[in-house]
Every structure is written in structure tokens, then in C-alpha cells.
Design a protein around this motif. Sequence first.
Motif, PDB file in Angstrom:
ATOM      1  N   ILE A  60       0.829  -1.209   0.000  1.00 17.19           N
ATOM      2  CA  ILE A  60       0.000   0.000   0.000  1.00 17.19           C
ATOM      3  C   ILE A  60       0.867   1.265   0.000  1.00 17.19           C
ATOM      4  O   ILE A  60       0.510   2.273  -0.600  1.00 17.19           O
ATOM      5  CB  ILE A  60      -0.974   0.002   1.209  1.00 17.19           C
ATOM      6  N   LEU A  61       2.020   1.182   0.661  1.00 19.45           N
ATOM      7  CA  LEU A  61       2.825   2.398   0.803  1.00 19.45           C
ATOM      8  C   LEU A  61       3.445   2.817  -0.521  1.00 19.45           C
ATOM      9  O   LEU A  61       3.708   4.004  -0.740  1.00 19.45           O
ATOM     10  CB  LEU A  61       3.885   2.215   1.898  1.00 19.45           C
ATOM     11  N   HIS A  62       3.664   1.868  -1.435  1.00 17.82           N
ATOM     12  CA  HIS A  62       4.117   2.249  -2.779  1.00 17.82           C
ATOM     13  C   HIS A  62       3.067   3.135  -3.444  1.00 17.82           C
ATOM     14  O   HIS A  62       3.395   4.161  -4.042  1.00 17.82           O
ATOM     15  CB  HIS A  62       4.377   1.005  -3.633  1.00 17.82           C
ATOM     16  N   VAL A  79      15.655   4.557  -0.839  1.00 20.02           N
ATOM     17  CA  VAL A  79      15.252   4.437   0.568  1.00 20.02           C
ATOM     18  C   VAL A  79      13.804   3.953   0.680  1.00 20.02           C
ATOM     19  O   VAL A  79      13.499   3.074   1.491  1.00 20.02           O
ATOM     20  CB  VAL A  79      15.448   5.775   1.310  1.00 20.02           C
ATOM     21  N   SER A  80      12.930   4.501  -0.152  1.00 19.59           N
ATOM     22  CA  SER A  80      11.530   4.054  -0.046  1.00 19.59           C
ATOM     23  C   SER A  80      11.434   2.568  -0.376  1.00 19.59           C
ATOM     24  O   SER A  80      10.725   1.819   0.298  1.00 19.59           O
ATOM     25  CB  SER A  80      10.603   4.893  -0.921  1.00 19.59           C
ATOM     26  N   ASN A  81      12.157   2.137  -1.393  1.00 19.43           N
ATOM     27  CA  ASN A  81      12.146   0.701  -1.715  1.00 19.43           C
ATOM     28  C   ASN A  81      12.628  -0.122  -0.529  1.00 19.43           C
ATOM     29  O   ASN A  81      12.049  -1.168  -0.200  1.00 19.43           O
ATOM     30  CB  ASN A  81      13.032   0.409  -2.929  1.00 19.43           C
ATOM     31  N   GLU A  82      13.659   0.357   0.123  1.00 19.96           N
ATOM     32  CA  GLU A  82      14.220  -0.354   1.278  1.00 19.96           C
ATOM     33  C   GLU A  82      13.198  -0.394   2.425  1.00 19.96           C
ATOM     34  O   GLU A  82      13.025  -1.415   3.088  1.00 19.96           O
ATOM     35  CB  GLU A  82      15.493   0.398   1.716  1.00 19.96           C
ATOM     36  N   LEU A  83      12.529   0.738   2.633  1.00 21.17           N
ATOM     37  CA  LEU A  83      11.612   0.813   3.780  1.00 21.17           C
ATOM     38  C   LEU A  83      10.301   0.054   3.561  1.00 21.17           C
ATOM     39  O   LEU A  83       9.593  -0.248   4.515  1.00 21.17           O
ATOM     40  CB  LEU A  83      11.297   2.277   4.109  1.00 21.17           C
ATOM     41  N   PHE A  84       9.973  -0.226   2.309  1.00 23.78           N
ATOM     42  CA  PHE A  84       8.700  -0.922   2.050  1.00 23.78           C
ATOM     43  C   PHE A  84       8.904  -2.410   1.761  1.00 23.78           C
ATOM     44  O   PHE A  84       7.957  -3.133   1.508  1.00 23.78           O
ATOM     45  CB  PHE A  84       7.955  -0.300   0.856  1.00 23.78           C
TER      46      PHE A  84
END
Length: 538
Positions: A469-471, A484-489
Motif C-alpha cells: 500500500i505504501l508504494h 530508501v523508499s524501496n528499502e523501507l517498504f
Amino acid sequence: MAEGSIRFNTSYTSTIHTNKSTLPAMNGAESLVRTLLASGVDTCFANPGTSEMHFVAALDKVDGMRCVLGLAETIVSGCADGYARMTGKPAATLTHCGPGFANSIANVHNARRANAPMVNIVGDHASYHRLLDPPLTTDTEGLARPVSDWVRTSTSSTRVGADAAAAVQAALTPPGQIATLILPADTAWNENGEVGAPLPVPARPAVAPDLLATIARTLRTREPAMLILSGQALSEAGLHAAHRVAYVSGAKLRTPTQIQHMVRGRGRVPVDRIPYVVDNALRVLAGTKHVILVGAKPPTAFFAYPGKPSLVSPPDAQTHMLARPEQDAVAALEWLADELGAPQNVPIPQGEVKPQVARGKFEPESFAHTLAALLPENCIVAEDAVTSGRALFAPTFGAAPHDWVQNTGGAIGIGFPLATGAALACPGRKVVCLQADGAGMYTLQALWTQAREKLDVINVVFANRIYKILHGELLAVGAQPGRVSNELFDLARPTLDWIKLADGMGVEGTRVETLEGFADAFRAASRRRGPFLIEFWI
Ligand SMILES: Cc1ncc(C[n+]2csc(CCOP(=O)(O)OP(=O)(O)O)c2C)c(N)n1
């Protein structure tokens, strides 16, 4: 019953005697247990510590309270929520000082958003000890207040019983509230405890006749109207009455995006929810001239997004509050249906798509049709499926009759404990827990409680190994994906193995990768008793 009148809930009081003269002297903790039982609270989800030891000892001494251990406080509160939604009465929770209660808060918040009655008992330091600032000291009332409708700290053992009775009364006050009672340890161990008499519970206030007449006039204009149904309006009687209103007036029916409890399936009135995605919600409400709230709040997007409205009803629509959550929405809808001349029995439309087991890889829609074909009669669905659950609602109208409870407060990680509490509340009914994997990791310890209590729950985990969902949310707020977003999700490094996780807590499981594999596993799980976990690798 007239507005504001008081109803005494005798069903909770008939079997317990509270005559002080017949009871030997007791401490505050024992008076607490006896008062809870006298007021109809007979289930306690607990994770205790030193300051609750006298309460625990009193539970050993007094029969009648079912005590269930949760291995983290957010399990305790999530279970109490599931229990309350299915029984309509509160369970007690027992947590340890401010930090223990703090761990329970996310699911207390969800319960509050579901108007679930709950009595939180929080042990705390003895009053004189607190002054020395020992390690667990914190502002316990301050932590409780934002997630509670009623907060009190008992000041003496003599007061504990009366305070507990007031807490149960507050919890049962419509539409259902969170009551938090903080007990300094000396109020529990000091003598002179007195059992509190059960207190009357206020009836749901009636909706004013003038307001009903105004809404009837509005509906008679046949301008495009939508009734948004929540709470009591999603009961069998509420849906039946709303359906009659819709039939004669042409008004549409919807639920909010999150629902606390709804009866559904074949023979029940199919009411879809307002979609989560703002653009889809705007489309559903487009053209509506009158938004009529029945136990619901004005339709508001889950989040604000740059350039998008917060309210998803059209700007020129008029909003009418037919019934506030605490009011008698069923009586109001029935009056309205009669006033508009609706027949008593209006045919209920059948779902457009027949439930059918699909084949191949997981897709939200094909999974929904598959699940609809498999749900056992009279089961309870506890849903925290996030993106995997987006398509579930409409296709399952054609399933066997069932109840649906869901995450109402947006704090993820409620599915496992909600299912656990519902299973404890309804022995003999199958519970189907639909749990997204990221959300499931917040509260997986509930599986241990399921195993220990031998609860009949089929846990389905949607293992997409990502915060999917966060993507979507990242793009929706106008930002771009990056390293970073890829890493965090990402949840794939290392891979979560749900079969091993469940096994470690005493729950058997199996992994499936196709819809037909899921159907086989689900059928087999439906035939057995006790908890089981299906990891759907998607
Ligand atoms: C208590 C809490 N913490 C964090 C969030 C933010 N959040 C919303 S959805 C989400 C990830 C959900 O991922 P998953 O459960 O795997 O479902 P998916 O998106 O993959 O369908 C997070 C972290 C939240 N809503 N509530």
C-alpha cells in the motif's frame, strides 16, 4: 423508550449476589473481581505484572472470570475488541502500569473507533511509592485519556468496587465506550473492599420526530440521496429497514470505508462500502444531493492528498445527521420506512457474480470470488487484509451468511487478535482471519493464544513480502520511489516464513501459491477444529 431514559440491564445481574453482609472482609482487588462479575464482565484478557498481583490472586480465589493471556498488550486489547464486537458487552483487559497500557494503545484506539465497549484495568504503583519515582512511573492517566471515553484512578480500596461498577456502566453507555480504571497497588491490597452494585445503562436516545419528518420530506423529493450506514444500522434489523427506505425513495445505500461489524451474505441486504481510494470514492458519491448519515460520520478520505478534497461528498450536497452513533438508528430507519409507505418485505437483490473457485495466481478479485464460494455458514470474518482485501467486499455478498469485523481505526495489526477475541466470544463458530503480512507482524503472538485456547480460527496470511500500500501512497502524495523508499517498504530480506512462525507458536500451517491450492487448503482447514494458518504466497 423516551429520550434520556435509563434502562437497567438485568440480564447481567441475575446470578451474582452482592450482599455485603454475606461476604467476608475482602481487599480492593477481590472487590474488583466480584464487582466486574456482578456487572456482567466475565472475561479478562491479561498481561499482568507486580502491581497487579493482588488482582491475579483475587482471580484465583473467586470463580467465574475467564482469564486469557496475551503475550503483548496489543494482543490483549485487540482480543477484547473482537470479543466486544461479537457479544456487545465488554471484556476486561489487565495491563501493567503506564508502559504496559501504552503497548495496548493502538488496538484500544481501533476499538474506540469501532465503538466497542471495553473496561481496561491498569495496575500502577502504590500511591506512596510513586512519589519516589521508581522505574515504571509515568503519567498513566495521561496515556489513557486520548484513547478512553472514561478514565479514573481509584483512591482507596473502599472505592475500587464502586469505581469498577462505574467503569462498566461507562463502557456499556451507547454506542459503546472505552473505560480505563487505574488501580494503585495499595488500593488492591488494602482491606475494606466493597462490591459495587451494577449501575443502570442508559438506553439509546431516540431520534427526534421532527428530524425524522424533515428527512422523510427530503427523501420524498426524490433528489439523489445516499444513506451512509454504520454501527447499529449494519445489524440485520438496521439493514432490513434501510433497504425498505431505499426501495421506496430511490436513495442509495453505502457503508463507510471501515465498518465495525456487519451481517452479510446470502439473504442479507448487500451494501457496499465507500472505496478507500479518493478518486473512486468521489465517483461513488458524484451527483448525490443529500448525504444522510445513519450512525456514520461525514464521508472523509482516510488521508489528505495534495490537490484532492478531504470530504468525498460533492461540495453542493447537503449533509443530514439522521442518527448519531449512540442514537437508536434501527428505530429511526423503521419509522422512516413506514412513513414513506415502504412494504415490509422488499426483495433482496442477489449478487451479480456467483461465488466460484477461481484458478491461477492470486488476484484480489478472483480471490474474492473464491473466498465467497468457500466461507462456511455462520462464520465470522476478521479482516485486516490491506491491499489484498480491497476487492473482497462486494463478491462476498453472495457467500453463505456470515459476520464481518474489520480494522476501523487504521492502526494496522488487528486481524489476529480481533479473530482471537471473536473466537473466544463465539465458541462453535468458525472464524476466518484475513491478514496482510506486514500488518500481521505487529501482533503475530495472538497465534499462540489461539493455540493455547484451542480456538477455531483459519488464519489466511497474504504474503506479498512488501508494504504494498505504501508504494501507492508514495505516488498518491506526489512523491517518487527511490532507494530508501524501496528499502523501507520491502519485507523480503530476509523472507518471513509464516509456516515456521506459526509452528513456533503451536499453530499448524500450509503454504499455497494458487487459488485452487488455496481452495483445497481452506476446505481441509474448514473440516478440522482448532487454529490453522494458510500462507498465500502472492
Ligand atoms: C500502527 C500503524 N503503524 C503503521 C501504519 C502505516 N502503514 C499503513 S499500511 C502499512 C503497511 C501494510 O503492509 P501490509 O500489511 O503488508 O499490506 P499490503 O500493503 O502489502 O497489502 C503501514 C506500515 C499504520 N497504518 N498503523
